[in-house]
Design a protein around this motif. Sequence first.
Motif, PDB file in Angstrom:
ATOM      1  N   THR A   1      93.187  97.886   6.488  1.00 19.32           N
ATOM      2  CA  THR A   1      92.493  97.765   5.207  1.00 19.32           C
ATOM      3  C   THR A   1      91.312  96.821   5.371  1.00 19.32           C
ATOM      4  OG1 THR A   1      94.612  97.998   4.071  1.00 19.32           O
ATOM      5  CG2 THR A   1      92.774  97.190   2.761  1.00 19.32           C
ATOM      6  N   VAL A   2      90.168  97.212   4.848  1.00 22.34           N
ATOM      7  CA  VAL A   2      88.985  96.364   4.834  1.00 22.34           C
ATOM      8  C   VAL A   2      88.737  95.958   3.389  1.00 22.34           C
ATOM      9  CG1 VAL A   2      86.518  96.195   5.316  1.00 22.34           C
ATOM     10  CG2 VAL A   2      87.997  97.531   6.833  1.00 22.34           C
ATOM     11  N   ASP A   3      88.782  94.648   3.148  1.00 22.38           N
ATOM     12  CA  ASP A   3      88.574  94.102   1.803  1.00 22.38           C
ATOM     13  C   ASP A   3      89.400  94.894   0.788  1.00 22.38           C
ATOM     14  OD1 ASP A   3      86.867  92.270   3.018  1.00 22.38           O
ATOM     15  OD2 ASP A   3      85.073  93.425   2.562  1.00 22.38           O
ATOM     16  N   GLY A   4      88.802  95.407  -0.268  1.00 23.03           N
ATOM     17  CA  GLY A   4      89.541  96.119  -1.297  1.00 23.03           C
ATOM     18  C   GLY A   4      89.552  97.629  -1.133  1.00 23.03           C
ATOM     19  N   HIS A   5      89.064  98.144  -0.021  1.00 27.97           N
ATOM     20  CA  HIS A   5      89.035  99.594   0.199  1.00 27.97           C
ATOM     21  C   HIS A   5      90.448 100.144   0.355  1.00 27.97           C
ATOM     22  CE1 HIS A   5      84.670  99.847   0.785  1.00 27.97           C
ATOM     23  NE2 HIS A   5      84.778  98.685   1.409  1.00 27.97           N
ATOM     24  N   ALA A   6      90.572 101.449   0.212  1.00 28.89           N
ATOM     25  CA  ALA A   6      91.855 102.109   0.426  1.00 28.89           C
ATOM     26  C   ALA A   6      92.285 101.906   1.876  1.00 28.89           C
ATOM     27  CB  ALA A   6      91.728 103.600   0.124  1.00 28.89           C
ATOM     28  N   GLY A   7      93.589 101.812   2.085  1.00 24.62           N
ATOM     29  CA  GLY A   7      94.110 101.616   3.435  1.00 24.62           C
ATOM     30  C   GLY A   7      94.013 102.885   4.263  1.00 24.62           C
ATOM     31  N   HIS A   8      93.876 102.702   5.559  1.00 22.24           N
ATOM     32  CA  HIS A   8      93.833 103.812   6.517  1.00 22.24           C
ATOM     33  C   HIS A   8      95.123 103.740   7.333  1.00 22.24           C
ATOM     34  CE1 HIS A   8      89.507 104.490   5.798  1.00 22.24           C
ATOM     35  NE2 HIS A   8      89.468 103.164   5.672  1.00 22.24           N
ATOM     36  N   GLN A   9      95.947 104.798   7.263  1.00 25.66           N
ATOM     37  CA  GLN A   9      97.210 104.809   7.985  1.00 25.66           C
ATOM     38  C   GLN A   9      97.065 105.521   9.322  1.00 25.66           C
ATOM     39  OE1 GLN A   9     100.636 106.240   5.934  1.00 25.66           O
ATOM     40  NE2 GLN A   9     100.383 104.849   4.216  1.00 25.66           N
ATOM     41  N   ALA A  10      97.845 105.071  10.291  1.00 26.27           N
ATOM     42  CA  ALA A  10      97.939 105.740  11.589  1.00 26.27           C
ATOM     43  C   ALA A  10      99.368 105.578  12.088  1.00 26.27           C
ATOM     44  CB  ALA A  10      96.958 105.136  12.591  1.00 26.27           C
TER      45      ALA A  10
ATOM     46  N   ALA B   1      87.431 107.063  11.746  1.00 22.59           N
ATOM     47  CA  ALA B   1      86.965 105.897  12.506  1.00 22.59           C
ATOM     48  C   ALA B   1      85.551 105.523  12.081  1.00 22.59           C
ATOM     49  CB  ALA B   1      87.012 106.175  14.012  1.00 22.59           C
ATOM     50  N   ARG B   2      84.688 106.503  11.863  1.00 17.66           N
ATOM     51  CA  ARG B   2      83.320 106.210  11.412  1.00 17.66           C
ATOM     52  C   ARG B   2      83.339 105.544  10.033  1.00 17.66           C
ATOM     53  NH1 ARG B   2      82.609 111.265  13.583  1.00 17.66           N
ATOM     54  NH2 ARG B   2      82.438 112.234  11.518  1.00 17.66           N
ATOM     55  N   ALA B   3      84.206 106.015   9.138  1.00 22.16           N
ATOM     56  CA  ALA B   3      84.317 105.406   7.805  1.00 22.16           C
ATOM     57  C   ALA B   3      84.814 103.961   7.901  1.00 22.16           C
ATOM     58  CB  ALA B   3      85.257 106.235   6.925  1.00 22.16           C
ATOM     59  N   ILE B   4      85.797 103.739   8.762  1.00 16.91           N
ATOM     60  CA  ILE B   4      86.312 102.376   8.951  1.00 16.91           C
ATOM     61  C   ILE B   4      85.219 101.471   9.498  1.00 16.91           C
ATOM     62  CG2 ILE B   4      87.928 100.954  10.286  1.00 16.91           C
ATOM     63  CD1 ILE B   4      89.898 103.374  10.129  1.00 16.91           C
ATOM     64  N   LEU B   5      84.454 101.949  10.485  1.00 11.64           N
ATOM     65  CA  LEU B   5      83.369 101.136  11.044  1.00 11.64           C
ATOM     66  C   LEU B   5      82.331 100.790   9.990  1.00 11.64           C
ATOM     67  CD1 LEU B   5      82.853 102.777  14.542  1.00 11.64           C
ATOM     68  CD2 LEU B   5      83.910 100.572  14.020  1.00 11.64           C
ATOM     69  N   ALA B   6      82.021 101.737   9.106  1.00 10.69           N
ATOM     70  CA  ALA B   6      81.069 101.466   8.022  1.00 10.69           C
ATOM     71  C   ALA B   6      81.623 100.397   7.079  1.00 10.69           C
ATOM     72  CB  ALA B   6      80.749 102.748   7.263  1.00 10.69           C
ATOM     73  N   GLU B   7      82.904 100.503   6.739  1.00 12.55           N
ATOM     74  CA  GLU B   7      83.537  99.502   5.877  1.00 12.55           C
ATOM     75  C   GLU B   7      83.537  98.136   6.553  1.00 12.55           C
ATOM     76  OE1 GLU B   7      87.472 100.893   4.916  1.00 12.55           O
ATOM     77  OE2 GLU B   7      86.713 102.699   3.923  1.00 12.55           O
TER      78      GLU B   7
ATOM     79  N   GLY C   1      82.005  94.571   5.401  1.00 11.33           N
ATOM     80  CA  GLY C   1      83.131  93.844   4.829  1.00 11.33           C
ATOM     81  C   GLY C   1      83.216  92.384   5.236  1.00 11.33           C
ATOM     82  N   GLN C   2      84.256  91.735   4.700  1.00 12.06           N
ATOM     83  CA  GLN C   2      84.524  90.326   4.975  1.00 12.06           C
ATOM     84  C   GLN C   2      85.747  90.129   5.868  1.00 12.06           C
ATOM     85  OE1 GLN C   2      82.461  87.803   3.815  1.00 12.06           O
ATOM     86  NE2 GLN C   2      81.226  89.586   3.287  1.00 12.06           N
ATOM     87  N   THR C   3      86.785  90.957   5.647  1.00 12.57           N
ATOM     88  CA  THR C   3      88.044  90.801   6.376  1.00 12.57           C
ATOM     89  C   THR C   3      88.683  92.161   6.627  1.00 12.57           C
ATOM     90  OG1 THR C   3      88.441  88.689   5.254  1.00 12.57           O
ATOM     91  CG2 THR C   3      90.331  89.698   6.330  1.00 12.57           C
ATOM     92  N   VAL C   4      89.215  92.336   7.826  1.00 15.63           N
ATOM     93  CA  VAL C   4      90.016  93.523   8.134  1.00 15.63           C
ATOM     94  C   VAL C   4      91.451  93.047   8.309  1.00 15.63           C
ATOM     95  CG1 VAL C   4      89.561  93.449  10.631  1.00 15.63           C
ATOM     96  CG2 VAL C   4      90.285  95.583   9.573  1.00 15.63           C
ATOM     97  N   SER C   5      92.377  93.788   7.721  1.00 17.27           N
ATOM     98  CA  SER C   5      93.794  93.443   7.768  1.00 17.27           C
ATOM     99  C   SER C   5      94.561  94.625   8.345  1.00 17.27           C
ATOM    100  CB  SER C   5      94.279  93.153   6.344  1.00 17.27           C
ATOM    101  OG  SER C   5      95.681  93.091   6.293  1.00 17.27           O
ATOM    102  N   ILE C   6      95.505  94.331   9.228  1.00 25.03           N
ATOM    103  CA  ILE C   6      96.356  95.362   9.790  1.00 25.03           C
ATOM    104  C   ILE C   6      97.794  94.985   9.484  1.00 25.03           C
ATOM    105  CG2 ILE C   6      97.041  96.604  11.870  1.00 25.03           C
ATOM    106  CD1 ILE C   6      94.081  94.690  12.405  1.00 25.03           C
ATOM    107  N   ARG C   7      98.528  95.912   8.869  1.00 26.12           N
ATOM    108  CA  ARG C   7      99.933  95.670   8.541  1.00 26.12           C
ATOM    109  C   ARG C   7     100.800  96.651   9.324  1.00 26.12           C
ATOM    110  NH1 ARG C   7      97.700  96.567   3.752  1.00 26.12           N
ATOM    111  NH2 ARG C   7      99.208  98.164   3.214  1.00 26.12           N
TER     112      ARG C   7
END
Length: 185
Positions: free
Chosen positions: A107-116, A131-137, A141-147
């Motif tokens: 998840t990047v900031d408040g964007h929808a999460g990307h699952q894999a 991947a291109r959408a994530i790179l743009a975010e 963005g300010q923070t990327v979070s991986i759960r």
Amino acid sequence: MTGGANRALFRLAVAAALVLTTGGAPSVAGPGYVFYYRTFGDWTVVCALDEPTGRKDCRLGAPSPQLAGTGGDVGASLDIVGPPASEPAIVLRVAAAIADGRPAVLTVDGHAGHQAALARTGEAAWHGAEARAILAEMSAGQTVSIRFVRWNEPAEAERRFSLTGFAPALQTYRQQLAAIGGQPR
């Protein structure tokens, strides 16, 4: 620079080359030659030459090699990689066995999460348009979070990376890829 600082930089370069050329696994041929290394906050661009094959490779990733395994780290890294003529891939590596059937969520900031899907070995990847959408975010963005959930642990683990410096790191990564004959991503 002092002798101690030179030795520390040399060890860091060797460690980065080992991670870059072998994905962290020992190599019979030994580590490659690092010809480019630059950090941008949590992000590092590393380019190396595998001397036996003559293959050059660049990666953009977090955390920086000198920060891996430091306090508060949950043992996860995020890399932007890919063969020179193809689309970028965003690869998550978790240094622990992962719970079966549980995805990783980026998840990047408040964007929808990307699952894999996470492999039991702790790797997951995002490719192509996602991947291109994530790179743009991430670039804006300010923070990327991986759960993710580790095997035999009830609670979800989270790893965060600051995106301060990510946009210039991505630009530098693309420039380095172009310089070695790869396709900018």
